[in-house]
Design an enzyme around this catalytic site. Sequence first.
Site, mmCIF file in Angstrom:
data_model
loop_
_atom_site.group_PDB
_atom_site.id
_atom_site.type_symbol
_atom_site.label_atom_id
_atom_site.label_comp_id
_atom_site.label_asym_id
_atom_site.label_seq_id
_atom_site.Cartn_x
_atom_site.Cartn_y
_atom_site.Cartn_z
ATOM 1 N N HIS A 75 47.146 -46.149 -7.216
ATOM 2 C CA HIS A 75 46.135 -46.801 -8.035
ATOM 3 C C HIS A 75 46.537 -48.228 -8.382
ATOM 4 O O HIS A 75 47.716 -48.588 -8.361
ATOM 5 C CB HIS A 75 45.896 -46.006 -9.311
ATOM 6 C CG HIS A 75 45.149 -44.733 -9.077
ATOM 7 N ND1 HIS A 75 44.830 -43.866 -10.090
ATOM 8 C CD2 HIS A 75 44.659 -44.170 -7.941
ATOM 9 C CE1 HIS A 75 44.160 -42.832 -9.603
ATOM 10 N NE2 HIS A 75 44.056 -42.994 -8.295
ATOM 11 N N GLU A 77 46.703 -49.925 -11.192
ATOM 12 C CA GLU A 77 47.612 -50.130 -12.325
ATOM 13 C C GLU A 77 49.057 -49.871 -11.921
ATOM 14 O O GLU A 77 49.950 -50.663 -12.253
ATOM 15 C CB GLU A 77 47.246 -49.202 -13.490
ATOM 16 C CG GLU A 77 45.811 -49.320 -13.957
ATOM 17 C CD GLU A 77 44.854 -48.346 -13.281
ATOM 18 O OE1 GLU A 77 43.922 -47.893 -13.964
ATOM 19 O OE2 GLU A 77 45.014 -48.044 -12.084
ATOM 20 N N CYS A 101 43.589 -43.564 -15.185
ATOM 21 C CA CYS A 101 43.745 -42.107 -15.148
ATOM 22 C C CYS A 101 45.001 -41.707 -15.918
ATOM 23 O O CYS A 101 45.783 -42.556 -16.356
ATOM 24 C CB CYS A 101 43.837 -41.630 -13.693
ATOM 25 S SG CYS A 101 45.412 -42.036 -12.891
ATOM 26 N N CYS A 104 48.341 -43.020 -14.290
ATOM 27 C CA CYS A 104 48.571 -44.439 -14.561
ATOM 28 C C CYS A 104 48.888 -44.663 -16.039
ATOM 29 O O CYS A 104 49.691 -45.541 -16.376
ATOM 30 C CB CYS A 104 47.374 -45.276 -14.123
ATOM 31 S SG CYS A 104 47.231 -45.394 -12.324
#
Length: 159
Positions: A75, A77, A101, A104
């Site tokens: 992801h 991040e 999420c 993260c």
Amino acid sequence: MKRTDYINWDEYFMGVALLAAKRSKDPSTQVGACIVSPENVIISTGYNGFPYGCSDDEFPWDREGDETKYPYVVHAELNAILNAGGRNLKDARVYVDLFPCNECAKAIIQSGIKEVVYLYDKYADTPATIASKRMLNAAGVKLTQLKTEIDTITLDFVR
């Protein structure tokens, strides 16, 4: 007389995150992140994609079926945190278009980031996002949904 129609810091950093998202090769979801120091210096950026060495042509981009992208994609991040190369992220802010999420959120908390600035919360009612908010709140990470007067930022490569 100076210009008065310039963008503010939040718009600038979210714009950088949105521009980073344009690097994602994911056909369905492009997310970008921009990590910023308390002094408003960009520390790192990231976008969702496969890890280094994992070919975009050999791993799946599917969202459903026997083999999906989900076990493989990093992801935005987490990519931004990893791309910081060990630099101090204590008290930094992360700008991201999609609310983080739970996985993260763990990385955000552990890295010392103290604020998440996001545009939208598409998966607000999912267990992963509910867990994310619970952890971020418990860890004292400020959550800010960016509200801005502007709808777009236009970049021109030709004057």
